[in-house]
Design an enzyme around this catalytic site. Structure first.
Site, PDB file in Angstrom:
ATOM      1  N   ASN A   7      -9.488   9.777   7.409  1.00  0.00           N
ATOM      2  CA  ASN A   7      -8.993   8.625   7.061  1.00  0.00           C
ATOM      3  C   ASN A   7      -7.332   8.563   7.561  1.00  0.00           C
ATOM      4  OD1 ASN A   7      -7.635   5.812   6.500  1.00  0.00           O
ATOM      5  ND2 ASN A   7      -8.712   6.021   4.260  1.00  0.00           N
ATOM      6  N   ARG A  91     -12.243   6.283   9.839  1.00  0.00           N
ATOM      7  CA  ARG A  91     -11.957   5.067   9.295  1.00  0.00           C
ATOM      8  C   ARG A  91     -11.176   4.321  10.133  1.00  0.00           C
ATOM      9  NH1 ARG A  91      -8.160   2.878   4.664  1.00  0.00           N
ATOM     10  NH2 ARG A  91      -8.797   0.750   4.668  1.00  0.00           N
ATOM     11  N   HIS A 180     -11.621  -4.162   3.780  1.00  0.00           N
ATOM     12  CA  HIS A 180     -12.049  -3.496   2.904  1.00  0.00           C
ATOM     13  C   HIS A 180     -13.542  -3.709   3.066  1.00  0.00           C
ATOM     14  CE1 HIS A 180      -8.474  -4.557   0.382  1.00  0.00           C
ATOM     15  NE2 HIS A 180      -8.457  -3.507   0.577  1.00  0.00           N
ATOM     16  N   ASN A 211      -4.470  -1.242  -4.575  1.00  0.00           N
ATOM     17  CA  ASN A 211      -3.304  -1.701  -4.018  1.00  0.00           C
ATOM     18  C   ASN A 211      -3.250  -2.897  -3.255  1.00  0.00           C
ATOM     19  OD1 ASN A 211      -1.434   0.149  -5.094  1.00  0.00           O
ATOM     20  ND2 ASN A 211      -2.048   1.749  -3.946  1.00  0.00           N
ATOM     21  N   ARG A 241       2.018  -7.542  -2.247  1.00  0.00           N
ATOM     22  CA  ARG A 241       1.632  -8.852  -1.361  1.00  0.00           C
ATOM     23  C   ARG A 241       1.580 -10.085  -2.203  1.00  0.00           C
ATOM     24  NH1 ARG A 241      -2.883  -5.549   1.997  1.00  0.00           N
ATOM     25  NH2 ARG A 241      -2.145  -3.775   0.822  1.00  0.00           N
ATOM     26  N   ASP A 283       2.980  -1.397  -9.475  1.00  0.00           N
ATOM     27  CA  ASP A 283       1.725  -0.701 -10.069  1.00  0.00           C
ATOM     28  C   ASP A 283       1.046  -1.255 -11.326  1.00  0.00           C
ATOM     29  OD1 ASP A 283       0.057   1.428 -11.811  1.00  0.00           O
ATOM     30  OD2 ASP A 283       0.698   2.976 -10.074  1.00  0.00           O
ATOM     31  N   ARG A 285      -0.647  -0.295 -13.749  1.00  0.00           N
ATOM     32  CA  ARG A 285      -0.444   0.334 -15.010  1.00  0.00           C
ATOM     33  C   ARG A 285       0.528  -0.020 -15.708  1.00  0.00           C
ATOM     34  NH1 ARG A 285      -2.875   5.920 -12.273  1.00  0.00           N
ATOM     35  NH2 ARG A 285      -1.720   4.694 -10.652  1.00  0.00           N
TER      36      ARG A 285
HETATM   37  P1  ADP Z   1      -5.528   1.511  -2.664  1.00  0.00           P
HETATM   38  O1  ADP Z   1      -5.689   0.399  -2.296  1.00  0.00           O
HETATM   39  O2  ADP Z   1      -4.026   2.293  -1.974  1.00  0.00           O
HETATM   40  O3  ADP Z   1      -6.801   2.576  -2.196  1.00  0.00           O
HETATM   41  P2  ADP Z   1      -6.087   2.243  -5.429  1.00  0.00           P
HETATM   42  O4  ADP Z   1      -7.878   1.816  -5.174  1.00  0.00           O
HETATM   43  O5  ADP Z   1      -6.380   3.551  -5.686  1.00  0.00           O
HETATM   44  O6  ADP Z   1      -5.366   1.821  -4.144  1.00  0.00           O
HETATM   45  O7  ADP Z   1      -5.633   1.305  -6.445  1.00  0.00           O
HETATM   46  C1  ADP Z   1      -4.249   1.587  -7.136  1.00  0.00           C
HETATM   47  C2  ADP Z   1      -4.132   0.654  -8.178  1.00  0.00           C
HETATM   48  O8  ADP Z   1      -5.092   0.998  -9.057  1.00  0.00           O
HETATM   49  C3  ADP Z   1      -2.842   0.674  -8.761  1.00  0.00           C
HETATM   50  O9  ADP Z   1      -2.573  -0.636  -9.035  1.00  0.00           O
HETATM   51  C4  ADP Z   1      -3.015   1.309 -10.074  1.00  0.00           C
HETATM   52  O10 ADP Z   1      -2.149   0.842 -11.107  1.00  0.00           O
HETATM   53  C5  ADP Z   1      -4.513   1.016 -10.350  1.00  0.00           C
HETATM   54  N1  ADP Z   1      -4.992   1.834 -11.439  1.00  0.00           N
HETATM   55  C6  ADP Z   1      -5.289   3.125 -11.259  1.00  0.00           C
HETATM   56  N2  ADP Z   1      -5.706   3.632 -12.515  1.00  0.00           N
HETATM   57  C7  ADP Z   1      -5.747   2.911 -13.235  1.00  0.00           C
HETATM   58  C8  ADP Z   1      -5.851   2.692 -14.770  1.00  0.00           C
HETATM   59  N3  ADP Z   1      -6.279   3.727 -15.296  1.00  0.00           N
HETATM   60  N4  ADP Z   1      -5.743   1.585 -15.428  1.00  0.00           N
HETATM   61  C9  ADP Z   1      -5.267   0.409 -14.661  1.00  0.00           C
HETATM   62  N5  ADP Z   1      -5.052   0.537 -13.427  1.00  0.00           N
HETATM   63  C10 ADP Z   1      -5.135   1.503 -12.776  1.00  0.00           C
END
Ligand code: ADP
Length: 401
Positions: A7, A91, A180, A211, A241, A283, A285
């Site tokens: 990827n 990918r 996706h 994200n 976004r 983020d 979290r």
């Molecule tokens: P990407 O689209 O870059 O692959 P991910 O699927 O890894 O991203 O998702 C990232 C998001 O997931 C971020 O907003 C992160 O805060 C959220 N995230 C990851 N772990 C947790 C958690 N334990 N609780 C809440 N949100 C989480």
């Protein structure tokens, strides 16, 4: 058979090496900061300690060479010879209307992916860099392209044509593509497997919340609609976004503040979403933490996000004439019980009844609806790499490579 999945992004490359006899990942890792100071490779051989190799990595070819060297390394390698790699799966973000499924990469395929660059200017160029570098490094190994857009090519025209003059579709292929796709495909099929049902009998809404986020309506195994569209900015709000927006707002702001196209793009793609509404972070979290401490705008960002997802679930239930399963996946979908609860609250009329205890699960497969819930609500960690590895194996075997 061993398949290497790549990827390739603009400054990073993720990889996983699969042993397809068991579908086990025997090594995986990440090349970081390509072309930037402090570049490095993080290599994770199966059942062994992580290895970090810090080295100047000016381009994708050097990065991938480092990956191949790590795979055959005497101490932290996992194979003896590169000849053990039978195929490479890539990918590719945008396949336009040309690719409704994965393909063996040929010169024509590369040309077609290049033609899609205007549709995905940030993603397709680094995907192509990865392909071209692998062709140089492993010239006799077949390579397969797996497209994020392919699964959504089954959408009917009334779901993908926008209400603007039709000539823009004819001239520039302006339409909904959706992204996706590999993730929506994987979790929908995995849901059917877990429920011991044929996917042909299920109406599934898949919520890929990371994200970048998108929701898809998967009717009898086929994507019939999805919330991301022509670009990667529509649908529900995301980290930075904006999600669905009245186009009048864009025109209004551009005129009011005399914004250039580039500035407007920056606002819609980089300054909006969780970050823009909460003013705290992109983020989730951090946004959840702030909401818990009583930050009103963080709480509002969570509500806008959950409300958007809820509306898509309702809309897609209508589009499919009913609903059997809702799946949550990706970083947020797999981990955030807060978001899942806010989404499902109030959807009881559709037959969705969440079990709040089961909803506490994080990062593993689970049914989180109550036993008597008509609609099954599930958490399924996505696995796009496995889909790419399986497609690569299937295509290479079919082509007799
Ligand atoms: P990407 O689209 O870059 O692959 P991910 O699927 O890894 O991203 O998702 C990232 C998001 O997931 C971020 O907003 C992160 O805060 C959220 N995230 C990851 N772990 C947790 C958690 N334990 N609780 C809440 N949100 C989480």
């Amino acid at each position: 058979m061993k398949v290497l999945v790549i990827n390739s992004g603009s400054s990073s490359i993720k990889y996983q090496l699969f042993d397809m006899t068991t579908e086990e990942v025997i090594a995986k890792g990440l090349v970081e900061r390509i072309g930037i100071a402090n570049s490095r490779l993080n290599h994770y051989p199966q059942n062994r300690e992580k290895v970090v190799i810090e080295q100047d990595i000016p381009d994708h070819e050097v990065g991938l060479k480092l990956v191949l060297d790590a795979l055959v390394h005497p101490t932290h390698g996992v194979i003896k010879d590169l000849k053990e790699i039978s195929a490479v799966g890539h990918r590719i973000v945008h396949g336009g209307e040309k690719f409704a499924s994965s393909v063996l990469i040929t010169d024509e395929v590369i040309k077609a992916v290049e033609e899609c660059i205007p549709l995905a200017p940030l993603h397709n160029p680094p995907n192509l860099l990865g392909i071209k570098a692998m062709q140089k490094l492993l010239p006799s190994v077949p390579q397969v392209g797996v497209f994020d857009t392919a699964f959504h090519q089954t959408m009917p025209p009334h779901a993908y044509i926008y209400g603007i003059p039709y000539e823009y579709y004819e001239r520039y292929r302006v339409r909904r593509y959706g992204f996706h796709g590999t993730s929506h495909y994987y979790v929908a099929n995995r849901a059917a497997e877990i429920l011991s049902k044929s996917i042909e009998e299920l109406r599934i809404v898949t919520c890929h919340l990371g994200n970048g986020s998108s929701i898809a309506a998967v009717d009898k195994g086929r994507s019939i609609d999805t919330s991301l569209g022509f670009g990667t900015v529509a649908g529900v709000i995301m980290g930075t976004r904006c999600g669905d927006l009245d186009p009048a707002i864009v025109l209004f702001l551009m005129e009011k503040d005399d914004l250039s196209t580039a500035k407007m793009q920056e606002i819609l793609y980089k300054k909006s979403g969780f970050l823009g509404v909460s003013g705290i972070s992109n983020d989730l979290r951090d946004v959840e933490e702030a909401a818990k401490r009583g930050n009103r705008r963080a709480d509002l960002a969570l509500d806008i996000f959950a409300y958007g997802i809820k509306k898509y679930i309702g809309a897609y239930a209508a589009a499919m004439g009913g609903l059997d399963v809702v799946v949550f996946t990706a970083g947020i979908g797999e981990n955030s019980n807060v978001v899942r609860e806010r989404v499902c609250r109030g959807l009881e009329f559709l037959g969705i009844k969440l079990d709040l205890e089961k909803n506490k699960v994080r990062g593993k497969e689970a049914i989180i609806s109550a036993d008597d819930s008509k609609v099954k609500v599930m958490v399924i960690p996505t696995n796009e790499e496995l889909v790419i590895a399986r497609d690569t194996k299937r295509i290479v075997e079919r082509e007799g490579q």
